[in-house]
Write a protein that holds these residues in place. Sequence first.
Motif, short mmCIF file in Angstrom:
data_model
loop_
_atom_site.label_atom_id
_atom_site.label_comp_id
_atom_site.label_asym_id
_atom_site.label_seq_id
_atom_site.Cartn_x
_atom_site.Cartn_y
_atom_site.Cartn_z
N CYS A 5 3.73 42.93 -33.57
CA CYS A 5 5.09 43.46 -33.72
C CYS A 5 5.40 44.27 -32.46
CB CYS A 5 5.18 44.34 -34.96
SG CYS A 5 6.83 44.96 -35.30
N VAL A 6 6.40 43.82 -31.70
CA VAL A 6 6.78 44.46 -30.44
C VAL A 6 7.85 45.51 -30.73
CG1 VAL A 6 7.53 44.12 -28.07
CG2 VAL A 6 6.26 42.30 -29.24
N CYS A 7 7.53 46.80 -30.53
CA CYS A 7 8.42 47.90 -30.85
C CYS A 7 8.73 48.72 -29.60
CB CYS A 7 7.81 48.82 -31.91
SG CYS A 7 7.40 48.00 -33.46
N GLY A 8 9.75 49.54 -29.70
CA GLY A 8 10.10 50.43 -28.60
C GLY A 8 11.61 50.65 -28.55
N GLU A 12 15.51 50.76 -27.23
CA GLU A 12 16.37 49.75 -26.63
C GLU A 12 16.32 49.88 -25.10
OE1 GLU A 12 18.32 47.31 -28.44
OE2 GLU A 12 16.75 48.02 -29.79
N GLY A 13 16.31 48.74 -24.43
CA GLY A 13 16.35 48.73 -22.97
C GLY A 13 15.01 48.89 -22.30
N THR A 14 13.90 48.89 -23.06
CA THR A 14 12.57 49.03 -22.44
C THR A 14 11.99 47.70 -21.97
OG1 THR A 14 11.56 48.96 -24.63
CG2 THR A 14 11.98 51.14 -23.69
N GLY A 15 12.67 46.58 -22.32
CA GLY A 15 12.21 45.27 -21.84
C GLY A 15 11.32 44.54 -22.81
N LYS A 16 11.43 44.84 -24.10
CA LYS A 16 10.59 44.17 -25.11
C LYS A 16 10.83 42.67 -25.10
CE LYS A 16 12.22 46.41 -28.67
NZ LYS A 16 13.30 47.16 -27.99
N SER A 17 12.11 42.29 -25.20
CA SER A 17 12.45 40.87 -25.26
C SER A 17 12.12 40.16 -23.95
CB SER A 17 13.94 40.70 -25.59
OG SER A 17 14.25 41.30 -26.83
N SER A 18 12.28 40.87 -22.82
CA SER A 18 11.98 40.26 -21.53
C SER A 18 10.49 39.96 -21.41
CB SER A 18 12.42 41.20 -20.39
OG SER A 18 13.82 41.34 -20.39
N LEU A 19 9.64 40.84 -21.93
CA LEU A 19 8.20 40.58 -21.91
C LEU A 19 7.86 39.31 -22.67
CD1 LEU A 19 6.39 44.02 -22.45
CD2 LEU A 19 6.09 42.46 -20.53
N LEU A 52 3.70 48.76 -28.43
CA LEU A 52 4.72 49.80 -28.26
C LEU A 52 5.07 49.89 -26.77
CD1 LEU A 52 6.47 52.07 -29.33
CD2 LEU A 52 4.48 53.59 -29.24
N VAL A 53 6.34 49.56 -26.46
CA VAL A 53 6.80 49.45 -25.08
C VAL A 53 7.68 50.65 -24.71
CG1 VAL A 53 7.99 47.97 -23.41
CG2 VAL A 53 6.75 46.94 -25.33
N TYR A 54 7.42 51.24 -23.54
CA TYR A 54 8.33 52.24 -22.97
C TYR A 54 8.54 51.91 -21.50
CZ TYR A 54 4.41 54.77 -20.76
OH TYR A 54 3.34 55.14 -20.00
N ALA A 55 9.58 52.48 -20.89
CA ALA A 55 9.90 52.08 -19.52
C ALA A 55 10.32 53.24 -18.62
CB ALA A 55 11.00 51.02 -19.53
N SER A 88 4.16 57.56 -40.76
CA SER A 88 4.93 57.80 -41.99
C SER A 88 5.03 56.55 -42.86
CB SER A 88 6.35 58.29 -41.64
OG SER A 88 7.12 57.23 -41.07
N LEU A 89 4.88 55.38 -42.23
CA LEU A 89 4.94 54.12 -42.99
C LEU A 89 3.60 53.78 -43.63
CD1 LEU A 89 7.03 51.87 -40.54
CD2 LEU A 89 7.83 53.11 -42.56
N GLY A 90 2.57 54.56 -43.28
CA GLY A 90 1.25 54.34 -43.88
C GLY A 90 0.52 53.12 -43.35
N VAL A 91 0.93 52.61 -42.19
CA VAL A 91 0.26 51.43 -41.63
C VAL A 91 -1.01 51.87 -40.92
CG1 VAL A 91 2.36 50.07 -41.40
CG2 VAL A 91 1.66 51.56 -39.53
N ASN A 92 -2.02 51.03 -41.00
CA ASN A 92 -3.31 51.33 -40.38
C ASN A 92 -3.70 50.17 -39.47
OD1 ASN A 92 -5.76 52.55 -39.75
ND2 ASN A 92 -6.79 51.67 -41.54
N VAL A 93 -2.94 50.03 -38.38
CA VAL A 93 -3.18 48.95 -37.42
C VAL A 93 -3.28 49.55 -36.03
CG1 VAL A 93 -2.01 47.21 -38.81
CG2 VAL A 93 -0.71 48.50 -37.11
N PRO A 94 -3.98 48.88 -35.12
CA PRO A 94 -4.07 49.40 -33.75
C PRO A 94 -2.74 49.30 -33.02
CG PRO A 94 -5.13 47.26 -33.91
CD PRO A 94 -4.77 47.66 -35.30
N VAL A 95 -2.56 50.18 -32.05
CA VAL A 95 -1.35 50.20 -31.23
C VAL A 95 -1.76 50.02 -29.77
CG1 VAL A 95 0.62 51.58 -30.44
CG2 VAL A 95 -0.14 51.73 -32.83
N VAL A 96 -1.11 49.08 -29.09
CA VAL A 96 -1.30 48.91 -27.65
C VAL A 96 -0.09 49.51 -26.95
CG1 VAL A 96 -1.50 47.26 -25.75
CG2 VAL A 96 -2.73 46.86 -27.90
N LEU A 97 -0.33 50.47 -26.07
CA LEU A 97 0.75 51.19 -25.38
C LEU A 97 1.03 50.50 -24.06
CD1 LEU A 97 2.58 53.67 -25.59
CD2 LEU A 97 0.79 54.99 -24.45
N CYS A 98 2.30 50.12 -23.84
CA CYS A 98 2.68 49.34 -22.67
C CYS A 98 3.76 50.08 -21.87
CB CYS A 98 3.19 47.97 -23.11
SG CYS A 98 3.92 47.00 -21.78
#
Length: 626
Positions: free
Chosen positions: A7-10, A12-19, A81-84, A102-112
């Motif tokens: 799931c690609v999050c971040g 608006e305007g950080t380039g998620k869709s472009s990646l 998780l994308v930031y720019a 807060s959503l209670g998810v227990n998954v790894p996060v890759v910071l981009c």
Amino acid sequence: MTTVRICVCGDEGTGKSSLIASLVKDVFVSNKIQSVLPQVTIPPTIGTPENVTTTIVDTSARPQDRTTLRKEIRKCNVILLVYADHYSYERVALFWMPYFRSLGVNVPVVLCANKSDLAGSGNTPQVIEEEMLPVMAEFREIDSCIRTSAKEQHNVIDVFYLCQKAVTHPIAPLYDHKEGQLKPACMAALKRVFYLCDKDQDGYLNDQEMHDFQAKSFDKPLSPGELENIKSTVSKAVPTSNTENGLDLQGFLQLNKLYAEKGRHETIWIILRKHHYTDSLSLEDSFLLPRFDVPDYASAELSPAGYRFFMDLFLTFDKDNDGGLNDQELAALFAPTPGLPQSWVETCFPSTTVRTEAGHITLQGWLAQWSMTTFLEPKTTLEYLAYLGFEGPNARDSTTAALKVTKPRKRRRRPGRVERNVVLCYLVGSAGAGKSSLLDAFLNRPFDSLYHPTIKPRRAVNSVELHGGKQYYLILEELGELEPAILENHAKLDACDLICYAYDSSEPDSFAHIVDLRKRYPQLDELPAIYTALKADRDKTTQRSELQPDAYTSALDMAAPRHVSVTWHSISELFVALAEAATHPSTAFPKSEEPPDRTSLYMALGATSCAALAAFMIWRRSTNAM
């Protein structure tokens, strides 16, 4: 796992869709992408971790799309998780990471950190480390971090590879970033791997053991240059490590710690998974307990490969070569296991088998103990074969190659030998008859005149050599206060090969207990049996029974009771007789109760009938001819 869902999050305007578009099209899409991209599915390709299918889901950070965002986050295996820029970077810690929690998810996060092409000369490893490490230290969910540029195709493939790897080869179970150490469960697993690879148990992985470890873990040889490089790396990391003898445990753990610190933790996972560890760092259930069925009336025994494995194990750990395993040697042997099998603890191992004068289990006792364990609970043997590193003759063999199933023995009264090498004999009789002393004599223990009543069932196992040199393992079990419950249990009686009725020939009420048992449990008549008069070194007394023992067995058309004493050297003849009767059960049944074999009678009658019919037909033809 067959699918990784990213799931690609971040903001608006950080380039998620472009990646995503740059990955799929392999070229930068210069036009601004106005809407969320449809879901992308990428089949397994060369280089894909664990050969998984990857699904990439684009998301929107707009408030009106928050419901869809929550839904996708909860469905994914990993978050990219994308930031720019500085603003979106601040939002990582202030909004996004708390939101995921807060959503209670227990998954790894890759910071981009995307749009690295705009960072200019400040895009150095030192700047990246100073920027990303604080937020990684604050949020342990962050598995890894990377800088990318969709415009320049910089690290585009790599960032999605990191996402795949965060699921297939997660760092969290292996390494504690805060403490800078391998986690305890990971260290325990690696210690077991080291133990199994240290074949000579000298505390070092020598060059040959390192080559074998490399071949098993990575399916490829280790070049001399690579081996020297490993030793050099370990020597620098652990100055006290002496690599001349090989790689010691401390060096082995340090090497894997370096893999984790340098982001090469997939190497650790490859090692652990080749040694049958799961993602939770426990051994696979299918490895510990492979399917192994024992049909009714059959039994499980060690195969030649199983006996060879346990014999080699004993000889390897008998460091002082005194013919016995002392407490320290046993502890070292069972180091990669949860400890002694629970059934061994409950039966006060090693008192169940042959020991040295110092009380240490001998090789004969060690093999006998595993023969008994395999006979009574084959799953325990399979589990410990896995813990201890059994490897079959062929690479694909499971631990079941160390066991075999005997031919079912359905009809005990049929003459002939039972096809099994481990047999179980129940020892029944009145309290004080001398059954415990008989078990002690079976294990070559000195006679103890002090009476100790048996409360719980007690077992003893030893090898017995029959006439002709054939060796069997005989398990003698004294039933204690559970005698009634066991004799009522048909499954327990089916597992038993022989009943030994024992009485004290010097105690007048002792034999009556046996007579009473046979009346109360008529099912005992279906088992072969031997009668034994213990304490024959004392004055024989008349038994208070309707029939005296010799007359009682004679009435059954069975052999008279064997008169023995545990103080006599000839006591070993009784154990041979018990093993002979267990392996040739038809010899230990009341002969008068054997149903007669009428096969030859039926054949003779059939032949006579055919001859008579033929004579009649010949006579009839001759009569008609007249």
